[in-house]
Design an enzyme around this catalytic site. Structure first.
Site: not given
Lengths: 233, 233
Positions: A87, A117-118, A154, A190
Protein backbone atom coordinates in the site's frame (compact mmCIF):
# COMPACT_ATOMS: atom_id res chain seq x y z
CA UNK A 1 20.68 -13.72 13.58
CA UNK A 2 18.07 -16.39 13.03
CA UNK A 3 16.06 -14.14 10.75
CA UNK A 4 13.54 -15.65 8.36
CA UNK A 5 12.26 -13.18 5.80
CA UNK A 6 10.28 -13.40 2.57
CA UNK A 7 10.43 -10.03 0.84
CA UNK A 8 8.11 -9.78 -2.14
CA UNK A 9 8.35 -7.01 -4.76
CA UNK A 10 4.67 -6.82 -5.64
CA UNK A 11 1.41 -8.20 -4.26
CA UNK A 12 -0.19 -8.71 -7.65
CA UNK A 13 1.46 -9.69 -10.91
CA UNK A 14 -0.14 -8.61 -14.19
CA UNK A 15 -2.72 -11.20 -15.25
CA UNK A 16 -2.99 -13.05 -11.94
CA UNK A 17 -4.71 -12.61 -8.58
CA UNK A 18 -3.52 -11.26 -5.23
CA UNK A 19 -0.23 -12.99 -4.29
CA UNK A 20 -0.95 -15.82 -6.75
CA UNK A 21 2.51 -15.55 -8.32
CA UNK A 22 4.27 -16.48 -5.07
CA UNK A 23 1.65 -18.75 -3.50
CA UNK A 24 4.05 -21.71 -3.40
CA UNK A 25 6.83 -19.65 -1.85
CA UNK A 26 4.50 -18.40 0.87
CA UNK A 27 3.25 -21.87 1.86
CA UNK A 28 6.80 -23.17 1.95
CA UNK A 29 7.99 -20.15 3.93
CA UNK A 30 5.45 -20.29 6.76
CA UNK A 31 5.35 -24.08 6.64
CA UNK A 32 3.27 -26.25 8.93
CA UNK A 33 4.52 -25.02 12.28
CA UNK A 34 2.82 -21.67 11.89
CA UNK A 35 -0.91 -21.82 12.59
CA UNK A 36 -1.67 -18.11 12.95
CA UNK A 37 -0.27 -15.18 10.98
CA UNK A 38 -0.41 -11.62 12.29
CA UNK A 39 -1.40 -9.37 9.38
CA UNK A 40 -0.45 -5.69 9.40
CA UNK A 41 -2.86 -3.76 7.12
CA UNK A 42 -1.55 -0.27 8.04
CA UNK A 43 -0.52 0.61 4.46
CA UNK A 44 -4.11 0.85 3.24
CA UNK A 45 -6.89 3.08 4.51
CA UNK A 46 -9.56 0.41 4.93
CA UNK A 47 -7.87 -1.97 7.34
CA UNK A 48 -10.88 -4.26 7.76
CA UNK A 49 -11.33 -4.81 4.03
CA UNK A 50 -7.60 -5.35 3.60
CA UNK A 51 -7.52 -7.93 6.38
CA UNK A 52 -10.43 -9.74 4.76
CA UNK A 53 -8.44 -9.93 1.50
CA UNK A 54 -5.46 -11.40 3.34
CA UNK A 55 -7.69 -13.80 5.28
CA UNK A 56 -9.30 -15.06 2.07
CA UNK A 57 -5.88 -15.62 0.54
CA UNK A 58 -4.20 -17.24 3.55
CA UNK A 59 -7.02 -19.70 4.08
CA UNK A 60 -4.78 -22.44 5.49
CA UNK A 61 -3.71 -20.13 8.35
CA UNK A 62 -5.66 -18.18 10.94
CA UNK A 63 -5.12 -14.51 10.14
CA UNK A 64 -5.28 -11.88 12.91
CA UNK A 65 -5.43 -8.21 11.92
CA UNK A 66 -3.08 -6.25 14.18
CA UNK A 67 -5.59 -3.38 14.25
CA UNK A 68 -8.20 -5.75 15.75
CA UNK A 69 -5.96 -6.50 18.74
CA UNK A 70 -6.55 -4.42 21.90
CA UNK A 71 -2.77 -4.11 22.30
CA UNK A 72 -0.75 -4.22 19.05
CA UNK A 73 2.55 -4.57 20.93
CA UNK A 74 1.26 -7.67 22.74
CA UNK A 75 0.00 -9.02 19.40
CA UNK A 76 3.51 -8.77 17.96
CA UNK A 77 5.04 -10.38 21.06
CA UNK A 78 2.98 -13.51 20.66
CA UNK A 79 2.90 -13.71 16.83
CA UNK A 80 3.90 -17.02 15.23
CA UNK A 81 4.34 -15.34 11.85
CA UNK A 82 4.03 -11.76 10.57
CA UNK A 83 2.84 -10.50 7.20
CA UNK A 84 2.99 -6.79 6.38
CA UNK A 85 0.99 -5.99 3.26
CA UNK A 86 1.60 -3.38 0.58
CA UNK A 87 0.00 0.00 0.00
CA UNK A 88 1.46 3.37 0.90
CA UNK A 89 4.87 3.04 2.56
CA UNK A 90 4.71 6.40 4.37
CA UNK A 91 1.34 5.59 5.89
CA UNK A 92 2.61 2.14 6.88
CA UNK A 93 5.80 3.38 8.52
CA UNK A 94 3.98 6.17 10.37
CA UNK A 95 1.46 3.68 11.76
CA UNK A 96 4.25 1.33 12.84
CA UNK A 97 5.79 4.24 14.77
CA UNK A 98 2.45 5.49 16.09
CA UNK A 99 1.61 2.03 17.43
CA UNK A 100 5.11 1.52 18.83
CA UNK A 101 5.53 -1.86 17.16
CA UNK A 102 8.78 -1.30 15.23
CA UNK A 103 11.03 -2.24 18.12
CA UNK A 104 8.83 -5.17 18.99
CA UNK A 105 8.93 -6.59 15.46
CA UNK A 106 12.70 -6.17 15.43
CA UNK A 107 12.94 -8.17 18.67
CA UNK A 108 11.07 -11.13 17.14
CA UNK A 109 14.18 -12.44 15.38
CA UNK A 110 13.47 -15.92 14.01
CA UNK A 111 9.72 -15.42 13.64
CA UNK A 112 8.84 -15.70 9.92
CA UNK A 113 8.33 -12.20 8.49
CA UNK A 114 6.76 -11.74 5.09
CA UNK A 115 6.53 -8.32 3.45
CA UNK A 116 5.03 -7.32 0.16
CA UNK A 117 5.84 -4.05 -1.61
CA UNK A 118 5.55 -1.43 1.20
CA UNK A 119 5.92 -4.32 3.68
CA UNK A 120 9.22 -5.14 1.98
CA UNK A 121 10.39 -1.52 2.13
CA UNK A 122 9.88 -1.30 5.90
CA UNK A 123 11.90 -4.50 6.47
CA UNK A 124 15.02 -2.76 5.15
CA UNK A 125 17.27 0.00 6.51
CA UNK A 126 14.93 2.81 5.49
CA UNK A 127 12.07 3.77 3.23
CA UNK A 128 14.33 6.17 1.31
CA UNK A 129 13.88 4.04 -1.81
CA UNK A 130 10.11 3.62 -1.87
CA UNK A 131 8.18 4.64 -5.01
CA UNK A 132 5.23 5.91 -3.04
CA UNK A 133 3.76 9.36 -2.66
CA UNK A 134 4.57 10.94 0.73
CA UNK A 135 0.93 11.35 1.74
CA UNK A 136 1.76 11.47 5.47
CA UNK A 137 4.98 12.23 7.33
CA UNK A 138 6.49 9.56 9.60
CA UNK A 139 8.87 10.73 12.39
CA UNK A 140 11.79 9.64 10.22
CA UNK A 141 12.50 7.30 7.30
CA UNK A 142 14.42 4.67 9.34
CA UNK A 143 12.74 1.29 9.21
CA UNK A 144 13.14 -2.20 10.70
CA UNK A 145 16.70 -2.87 9.41
CA UNK A 146 16.11 -6.61 9.29
CA UNK A 147 18.64 -6.52 6.42
CA UNK A 148 21.55 -4.03 6.06
CA UNK A 149 20.50 -2.71 2.65
CA UNK A 150 17.51 -1.08 0.97
CA UNK A 151 15.08 -2.48 -1.56
CA UNK A 152 13.26 -0.77 -4.39
CA UNK A 153 10.12 -2.86 -4.98
CA UNK A 154 8.31 -2.76 -8.35
CA UNK A 155 11.67 -1.92 -9.90
CA UNK A 156 11.05 -0.73 -13.43
CA UNK A 157 13.31 -0.51 -16.48
CA UNK A 158 12.97 2.67 -18.54
CA UNK A 159 10.41 2.52 -21.36
CA UNK A 160 12.33 3.43 -24.54
CA UNK A 161 9.11 4.61 -26.21
CA UNK A 162 8.01 6.93 -23.41
CA UNK A 163 7.80 10.67 -24.01
CA UNK A 164 7.42 11.31 -20.28
CA UNK A 165 10.33 13.30 -18.88
CA UNK A 166 10.11 12.42 -15.17
CA UNK A 167 13.21 10.67 -13.80
CA UNK A 168 13.64 6.94 -14.46
CA UNK A 169 13.81 4.60 -11.48
CA UNK A 170 17.54 4.17 -12.08
CA UNK A 171 18.05 7.95 -12.05
CA UNK A 172 16.16 8.22 -8.76
CA UNK A 173 18.26 5.54 -7.08
CA UNK A 174 21.42 7.18 -8.46
CA UNK A 175 20.28 10.45 -6.84
CA UNK A 176 19.89 8.55 -3.56
CA UNK A 177 23.48 7.38 -3.84
CA UNK A 178 24.67 10.98 -4.28
CA UNK A 179 23.85 11.36 -0.59
CA UNK A 180 26.56 10.30 1.91
CA UNK A 181 26.69 6.84 3.53
CA UNK A 182 23.74 5.39 1.64
CA UNK A 183 23.39 1.59 1.63
CA UNK A 184 23.11 -0.63 -1.43
CA UNK A 185 19.71 -0.82 -3.09
CA UNK A 186 18.32 -4.04 -4.52
CA UNK A 187 15.84 -3.27 -7.31
CA UNK A 188 13.29 -6.09 -7.21
CA UNK A 189 11.38 -6.20 -10.48
CA UNK A 190 7.74 -7.28 -10.31
CA UNK A 191 7.74 -11.08 -10.13
CA UNK A 192 10.84 -11.38 -7.95
CA UNK A 193 11.21 -11.96 -4.22
CA UNK A 194 14.04 -12.37 -1.77
CA UNK A 195 14.26 -15.20 0.76
CA UNK A 196 16.51 -14.55 3.75
CA UNK A 197 17.30 -17.34 6.21
CA UNK A 198 19.93 -16.39 8.79
CA UNK A 199 22.94 -15.28 6.77
CA UNK A 200 21.73 -16.73 3.49
CA UNK A 201 19.82 -14.67 0.92
CA UNK A 202 18.39 -16.14 -2.28
CA UNK A 203 16.65 -14.41 -5.16
CA UNK A 204 13.43 -16.22 -6.05
CA UNK A 205 10.68 -15.66 -8.59
CA UNK A 206 10.74 -15.19 -12.33
CA UNK A 207 12.50 -11.87 -12.97
CA UNK A 208 16.01 -10.57 -12.49
CA UNK A 209 16.98 -8.09 -9.78
CA UNK A 210 19.33 -5.12 -10.19
CA UNK A 211 21.80 -4.18 -7.49
CA UNK A 212 22.85 -0.56 -7.04
CA UNK A 213 25.95 -0.03 -4.94
CA UNK A 214 27.20 3.50 -4.25
CA UNK A 215 30.13 4.33 -6.57
CA UNK A 216 29.99 1.03 -8.49
CA UNK A 217 28.35 -0.14 -11.71
CA UNK A 218 24.96 -1.81 -11.38
CA UNK A 219 24.74 -5.62 -11.59
CA UNK A 220 21.76 -7.76 -12.62
CA UNK A 221 21.15 -11.11 -10.92
CA UNK A 222 19.11 -14.04 -12.22
CA UNK A 223 16.44 -15.84 -10.19
CA UNK A 224 18.13 -18.44 -8.01
CA UNK A 225 21.19 -16.24 -7.35
CA UNK A 226 22.82 -16.39 -3.94
CA UNK A 227 22.84 -12.81 -2.63
CA UNK A 228 24.15 -13.66 0.85
CA UNK A 229 27.04 -11.21 0.40
CA UNK A 230 24.49 -8.41 0.82
CA UNK A 231 23.96 -9.45 4.42
CA UNK A 232 27.57 -8.96 5.46
CA UNK A 233 27.94 -5.39 4.17
CA UNK B 1 -1.56 39.31 -1.65
CA UNK B 2 0.43 40.71 -4.55
CA UNK B 3 1.87 37.30 -5.40
CA UNK B 4 3.34 36.71 -8.83
CA UNK B 5 4.03 33.05 -9.52
CA UNK B 6 4.87 31.00 -12.59
CA UNK B 7 4.58 27.32 -11.67
CA UNK B 8 5.87 25.01 -14.37
CA UNK B 9 5.15 21.27 -14.46
CA UNK B 10 8.38 20.14 -16.10
CA UNK B 11 11.73 21.71 -16.99
CA UNK B 12 12.13 19.81 -20.24
CA UNK B 13 9.45 18.72 -22.67
CA UNK B 14 10.07 15.67 -24.86
CA UNK B 15 11.88 16.70 -28.03
CA UNK B 16 12.95 20.19 -26.89
CA UNK B 17 15.66 21.74 -24.72
CA UNK B 18 15.74 22.92 -21.12
CA UNK B 19 12.72 25.22 -20.50
CA UNK B 20 12.32 25.78 -24.25
CA UNK B 21 8.62 24.98 -24.14
CA UNK B 22 7.84 27.92 -21.84
CA UNK B 23 10.54 30.37 -22.95
CA UNK B 24 7.98 32.99 -23.99
CA UNK B 25 6.07 32.67 -20.72
CA UNK B 26 9.25 33.15 -18.71
CA UNK B 27 10.34 36.31 -20.55
CA UNK B 28 6.88 37.77 -20.21
CA UNK B 29 6.71 36.80 -16.53
CA UNK B 30 9.96 38.38 -15.37
CA UNK B 31 9.57 41.24 -17.86
CA UNK B 32 12.02 44.12 -18.22
CA UNK B 33 12.03 45.40 -14.66
CA UNK B 34 13.89 42.36 -13.37
CA UNK B 35 17.61 42.49 -14.12
CA UNK B 36 18.87 39.77 -11.77
CA UNK B 37 17.26 36.43 -10.92
CA UNK B 38 18.18 34.47 -7.81
CA UNK B 39 18.47 30.80 -8.81
CA UNK B 40 18.00 28.08 -6.20
CA UNK B 41 19.78 24.88 -7.37
CA UNK B 42 19.23 22.92 -4.13
CA UNK B 43 17.25 20.12 -5.83
CA UNK B 44 20.29 18.76 -7.67
CA UNK B 45 23.56 17.51 -6.23
CA UNK B 46 25.91 19.54 -8.43
CA UNK B 47 24.79 23.08 -7.66
CA UNK B 48 27.50 24.78 -9.72
CA UNK B 49 26.71 22.82 -12.87
CA UNK B 50 23.00 23.38 -12.37
CA UNK B 51 23.48 27.13 -11.95
CA UNK B 52 25.51 27.20 -15.15
CA UNK B 53 22.62 25.52 -16.98
CA UNK B 54 20.21 28.15 -15.66
CA UNK B 55 22.65 30.96 -16.47
CA UNK B 56 23.03 29.74 -20.05
CA UNK B 57 19.26 29.62 -20.41
CA UNK B 58 18.42 32.94 -18.74
CA UNK B 59 20.97 34.85 -20.79
CA UNK B 60 18.99 38.08 -20.79
CA UNK B 61 19.13 38.22 -16.97
CA UNK B 62 21.99 38.11 -14.51
CA UNK B 63 21.65 34.84 -12.61
CA UNK B 64 22.94 34.51 -9.04
CA UNK B 65 23.18 31.03 -7.51
CA UNK B 66 21.89 31.18 -3.93
CA UNK B 67 24.62 28.72 -2.88
CA UNK B 68 27.27 31.20 -4.08
CA UNK B 69 26.00 33.90 -1.71
CA UNK B 70 27.77 34.20 1.67
CA UNK B 71 24.35 34.65 3.31
CA UNK B 72 21.43 32.93 1.54
CA UNK B 73 18.85 34.75 3.70
CA UNK B 74 20.28 38.12 2.66
CA UNK B 75 20.30 36.96 -0.96
CA UNK B 76 16.56 36.25 -0.75
CA UNK B 77 15.91 39.60 0.94
CA UNK B 78 17.37 41.55 -1.95
CA UNK B 79 16.24 39.29 -4.83
CA UNK B 80 14.42 40.97 -7.73
CA UNK B 81 13.15 37.61 -8.97
CA UNK B 82 13.44 34.01 -7.75
CA UNK B 83 13.67 30.79 -9.76
CA UNK B 84 13.68 27.43 -7.98
CA UNK B 85 14.69 24.64 -10.34
CA UNK B 86 13.59 21.02 -10.45
CA UNK B 87 15.30 17.87 -9.24
CA UNK B 88 14.58 15.97 -6.04
CA UNK B 89 11.84 17.65 -4.01
CA UNK B 90 12.92 16.16 -0.66
CA UNK B 91 16.48 17.36 -1.12
CA UNK B 92 15.20 20.77 -2.17
CA UNK B 93 12.84 21.22 0.77
CA UNK B 94 15.44 20.00 3.28
CA UNK B 95 17.97 22.52 1.93
CA UNK B 96 15.41 25.33 2.10
CA UNK B 97 14.87 24.46 5.78
CA UNK B 98 18.59 23.94 6.48
CA UNK B 99 19.41 27.35 5.01
CA UNK B 100 16.47 29.02 6.79
CA UNK B 101 15.18 30.63 3.61
CA UNK B 102 11.58 29.36 3.58
CA UNK B 103 10.24 32.14 5.77
CA UNK B 104 12.27 34.71 3.86
CA UNK B 105 10.92 33.61 0.49
CA UNK B 106 7.39 33.69 1.90
CA UNK B 107 7.94 37.28 3.05
CA UNK B 108 8.90 38.42 -0.46
CA UNK B 109 5.29 38.69 -1.60
CA UNK B 110 5.12 40.45 -4.97
CA UNK B 111 8.61 39.40 -6.08
CA UNK B 112 8.25 37.19 -9.18
CA UNK B 113 8.68 33.53 -8.19
CA UNK B 114 9.16 30.88 -10.83
CA UNK B 115 9.25 27.20 -9.95
CA UNK B 116 9.77 24.20 -12.14
CA UNK B 117 8.84 20.65 -11.11
CA UNK B 118 10.27 20.35 -7.55
CA UNK B 119 10.36 24.18 -7.47
CA UNK B 120 6.63 24.10 -8.19
CA UNK B 121 5.98 21.53 -5.45
CA UNK B 122 7.64 23.67 -2.77
CA UNK B 123 5.56 26.72 -3.75
CA UNK B 124 2.39 24.91 -2.63
CA UNK B 125 1.01 23.87 0.76
CA UNK B 126 3.21 20.80 1.07
CA UNK B 127 5.33 18.32 -0.85
CA UNK B 128 2.87 15.53 -0.02
CA UNK B 129 2.09 15.17 -3.72
CA UNK B 130 5.58 15.02 -5.20
CA UNK B 131 6.55 12.07 -7.41
CA UNK B 132 10.10 11.99 -6.12
CA UNK B 133 11.97 9.37 -4.16
CA UNK B 134 12.43 10.37 -0.48
CA UNK B 135 16.24 10.28 -0.64
CA UNK B 136 16.61 12.61 2.37
CA UNK B 137 14.24 13.55 5.18
CA UNK B 138 13.21 17.19 5.62
CA UNK B 139 11.96 18.29 9.08
CA UNK B 140 8.40 18.12 7.74
CA UNK B 141 6.57 18.19 4.41
CA UNK B 142 5.10 21.69 4.82
CA UNK B 143 6.26 24.05 2.10
CA UNK B 144 5.95 27.73 1.12
CA UNK B 145 2.13 27.83 0.88
CA UNK B 146 2.22 30.59 -1.72
CA UNK B 147 -1.05 29.01 -2.94
CA UNK B 148 -3.63 27.19 -0.75
CA UNK B 149 -3.56 23.92 -2.70
CA UNK B 150 -1.05 21.28 -3.81
CA UNK B 151 0.30 20.51 -7.26
CA UNK B 152 1.33 17.20 -8.78
CA UNK B 153 3.87 18.10 -11.48
CA UNK B 154 4.56 15.72 -14.40
CA UNK B 155 0.99 14.47 -13.95
CA UNK B 156 0.61 11.28 -15.93
CA UNK B 157 -2.43 9.47 -17.28
CA UNK B 158 -2.41 5.68 -16.89
CA UNK B 159 -0.87 3.76 -19.78
CA UNK B 160 -3.58 1.28 -20.90
CA UNK B 161 -0.90 -1.03 -22.35
CA UNK B 162 1.25 -1.19 -19.25
CA UNK B 163 1.69 -4.49 -17.41
CA UNK B 164 3.28 -2.69 -14.45
CA UNK B 165 1.19 -3.02 -11.30
CA UNK B 166 2.46 -0.05 -9.27
CA UNK B 167 -0.26 2.50 -8.40
CA UNK B 168 -1.29 5.01 -11.07
CA UNK B 169 -0.79 8.69 -10.35
CA UNK B 170 -4.53 9.08 -9.87
CA UNK B 171 -4.59 6.23 -7.33
CA UNK B 172 -1.76 7.86 -5.40
CA UNK B 173 -3.52 11.22 -5.21
CA UNK B 174 -6.73 9.44 -4.20
CA UNK B 175 -4.79 7.79 -1.35
CA UNK B 176 -3.63 11.27 -0.31
CA UNK B 177 -7.24 12.40 -0.12
CA UNK B 178 -8.09 9.48 2.17
CA UNK B 179 -6.13 11.41 4.80
CA UNK B 180 -8.04 14.08 6.77
CA UNK B 181 -8.05 17.77 5.81
CA UNK B 182 -6.01 17.39 2.64
CA UNK B 183 -6.11 20.28 0.15
CA UNK B 184 -7.04 20.07 -3.52
CA UNK B 185 -4.36 18.79 -5.88
CA UNK B 186 -3.85 20.23 -9.34
CA UNK B 187 -2.29 17.61 -11.63
CA UNK B 188 -0.18 19.57 -14.12
CA UNK B 189 0.61 17.39 -17.12
CA UNK B 190 3.98 17.92 -18.79
CA UNK B 191 3.61 20.97 -21.03
CA UNK B 192 1.33 22.92 -18.70
CA UNK B 193 2.06 25.73 -16.27
CA UNK B 194 0.09 27.91 -13.89
CA UNK B 195 0.35 31.69 -13.78
CA UNK B 196 -0.77 33.31 -10.53
CA UNK B 197 -1.07 37.10 -10.25
CA UNK B 198 -2.63 38.26 -7.00
CA UNK B 199 -5.98 36.49 -6.83
CA UNK B 200 -6.03 35.43 -10.46
CA UNK B 201 -4.79 32.02 -11.60
CA UNK B 202 -4.60 30.99 -15.27
CA UNK B 203 -3.64 27.67 -16.79
CA UNK B 204 -1.08 28.14 -19.57
CA UNK B 205 0.80 25.81 -21.89
CA UNK B 206 -0.36 23.12 -24.25
CA UNK B 207 -1.84 20.35 -22.09
CA UNK B 208 -4.87 20.03 -19.84
CA UNK B 209 -4.67 19.92 -16.06
CA UNK B 210 -6.68 17.64 -13.78
CA UNK B 211 -8.08 18.88 -10.50
CA UNK B 212 -8.52 16.47 -7.58
CA UNK B 213 -10.74 17.71 -4.78
CA UNK B 214 -11.30 15.58 -1.71
CA UNK B 215 -14.70 13.82 -1.93
CA UNK B 216 -15.52 15.16 -5.41
CA UNK B 217 -15.10 13.85 -8.96
CA UNK B 218 -11.99 14.98 -10.82
CA UNK B 219 -12.28 17.75 -13.42
CA UNK B 220 -10.02 18.43 -16.41
CA UNK B 221 -9.30 22.01 -17.47
CA UNK B 222 -8.10 23.24 -20.86
CA UNK B 223 -5.16 25.60 -21.34
CA UNK B 224 -6.37 29.17 -20.90
CA UNK B 225 -8.81 28.22 -18.10
CA UNK B 226 -9.32 30.64 -15.25
CA UNK B 227 -8.53 28.69 -12.06
CA UNK B 228 -8.79 31.68 -9.69
CA UNK B 229 -11.38 29.80 -7.60
CA UNK B 230 -8.52 27.64 -6.33
CA UNK B 231 -7.02 30.63 -4.56
CA UNK B 232 -10.06 31.28 -2.39
CA UNK B 233 -10.40 27.75 -1.00
Amino acid sequence: MKRRLLLVSNSTLHGSGYLDHCQGNISHFFGRDVKRVLFVPYALHDRDAYTKTARDKFNSYEVDGIHEAPDPVAAVRKAEGIFIGGGNTFRLLKSLYDNKVLTEIRKRDGVPYMGSSAGTNVATVSINTTNDMPIVCPPCFSALSLVPFNINPHFLDPDPHSRHMGESREQRITQYHEEPDTPSVLGLREGSLLLVEGNKATLLGTTRARLFTRGKPTVDYDPGSDLSFLLTH
